[in-house]
Enzyme design. Sequence first.
Site, mmCIF file in Angstrom:
data_model
loop_
_atom_site.group_PDB
_atom_site.id
_atom_site.type_symbol
_atom_site.label_atom_id
_atom_site.label_comp_id
_atom_site.label_asym_id
_atom_site.label_seq_id
_atom_site.Cartn_x
_atom_site.Cartn_y
_atom_site.Cartn_z
ATOM 1 N N GLU A 73 58.201 30.333 -10.200
ATOM 2 C CA GLU A 73 57.003 29.539 -10.411
ATOM 3 C C GLU A 73 57.629 27.777 -10.733
ATOM 4 O O GLU A 73 57.961 28.182 -12.111
ATOM 5 C CB GLU A 73 55.603 29.558 -10.811
ATOM 6 C CG GLU A 73 54.664 31.038 -10.069
ATOM 7 C CD GLU A 73 54.038 31.595 -10.600
ATOM 8 O OE1 GLU A 73 53.161 32.421 -10.221
ATOM 9 O OE2 GLU A 73 53.704 31.591 -12.105
ATOM 10 N N CYS A 74 57.383 27.156 -10.039
ATOM 11 C CA CYS A 74 57.911 25.447 -10.569
ATOM 12 C C CYS A 74 58.909 25.661 -11.802
ATOM 13 O O CYS A 74 60.506 25.869 -11.038
ATOM 14 C CB CYS A 74 56.594 25.318 -11.151
ATOM 15 S SG CYS A 74 56.446 23.107 -11.671
#
Length: 444
Positions: A325-326
Amino acid sequence: MVKKAVLIASDKSGSGKSLFTIFLSRYFTLNHKSVLPFKCGPDYIDTLHLKHPTGNNAYNLDTVLINKEKLKHNFLLKLNSYDMAIIEGVMGFYDGIDYKTFAGSTYEVAKLLNLPVLFILDSSSTSFTIASRIKGLISLGGNINVAGVVLNNVGSKKHEKMLINAIEYHTDLKVFGAIPKMKDLVLPSRYLGIYTAFEVEENLYDNIVNTFSNYVDVEKIYENIDYIYNKVSIKKKSKTKNKKAYIAFDEAFNFYYQDNIDFLEENGFQVINFSPLKDELPENPDFIYFGGGYPELYAEQLSKNLNLKNYIKEASKKGVPILAECGGMMFLSNGIKVKNEFFEMCKLFDVNVEMTDKRQALGYVNVTSLKHTDLFEKGENFIGHEFHYSKIKECNEDFVFEIKKLTDNSVNYDGFVKNNTLASYTHFHFLSDNCIIKNIIGGC
């Protein structure tokens, strides 16, 4: 049953909620109360700051990512084993995703859980008008349980008296403290928020207690935060932890929802932290999880960790489930451009990322899958949150998600899938009704 609980709220960001929540959490912990800390909304930096002064995991109360009944049950269930809950609000009291209903706001959490609310207000550059701010906070939504007020950034004893006189004359509330302006006692911040708990001095939390105790009547606060609590029965889980989930956790990667970690443990995983910065390698993983963080601050060091980068590519080829994520997605890309220098990362996805000085995305998003993959069906919907300053500069991969921002319905694209690896800017909460993680770990 009566326990203690208090939600720290304000009329705007930057009023001192974080410091004051840390203060109360640490104060009561030092006075032998078992404190369970929470943070309203999707923030994952503040929760680490609340974990350190209490020694207990901090959780998010987010009425957008989690449905209300599940959130309420989860809150009460976790409070079973603790003396009290201390909750930090998000932004201003009514700030959320809907100006009519105030959905997603601190106010919605306060109403849902019937929590005593303590307002901490920045009183700089105002005097008697502060009473109107308080009356507005109370009356706009109505029917909230307000325990009292603490004043922050008070200019002088004379200023303090003016503020207290106005509040206690025009409202029924008591002022439990008046904290003077302090230049030195602050949580430093950068583009994604305050510095992480890894980056502050170890004695910060005790310094906050030692300082704020001089200006706040904590015992009066304690007397006014009774919480009528209905005990929730705990269903015994018989799952054996016969699978291993490796979580990237160090100064570069530490943006996680604690509920996500609990979810893995409750579904048969032994959770093991490893440090990408130290080039540590998972051993026979059943799942690997790279959360968000600040990989760009450690890009040079990460770029040199060839063992881990090669390991992740091979693990993905073998079909090991991986969620990034990210910041985690940035690590799985070709590399990150920071200022004028490019740092090579895992090269799992043929994508180049560039840091910018301007925020690229912030807010809740509805996520719709654009294609069928081994991880989800075409048209499947998820809910998530994004917040990043980097952007994809070059992309030779197909996006797998259409993302629509909840507040303005603007559309963008996100997400890459290869084998059983999913990488995206979007952060997911594993207690969401249709949770992406169920697809990812379903075969484990």
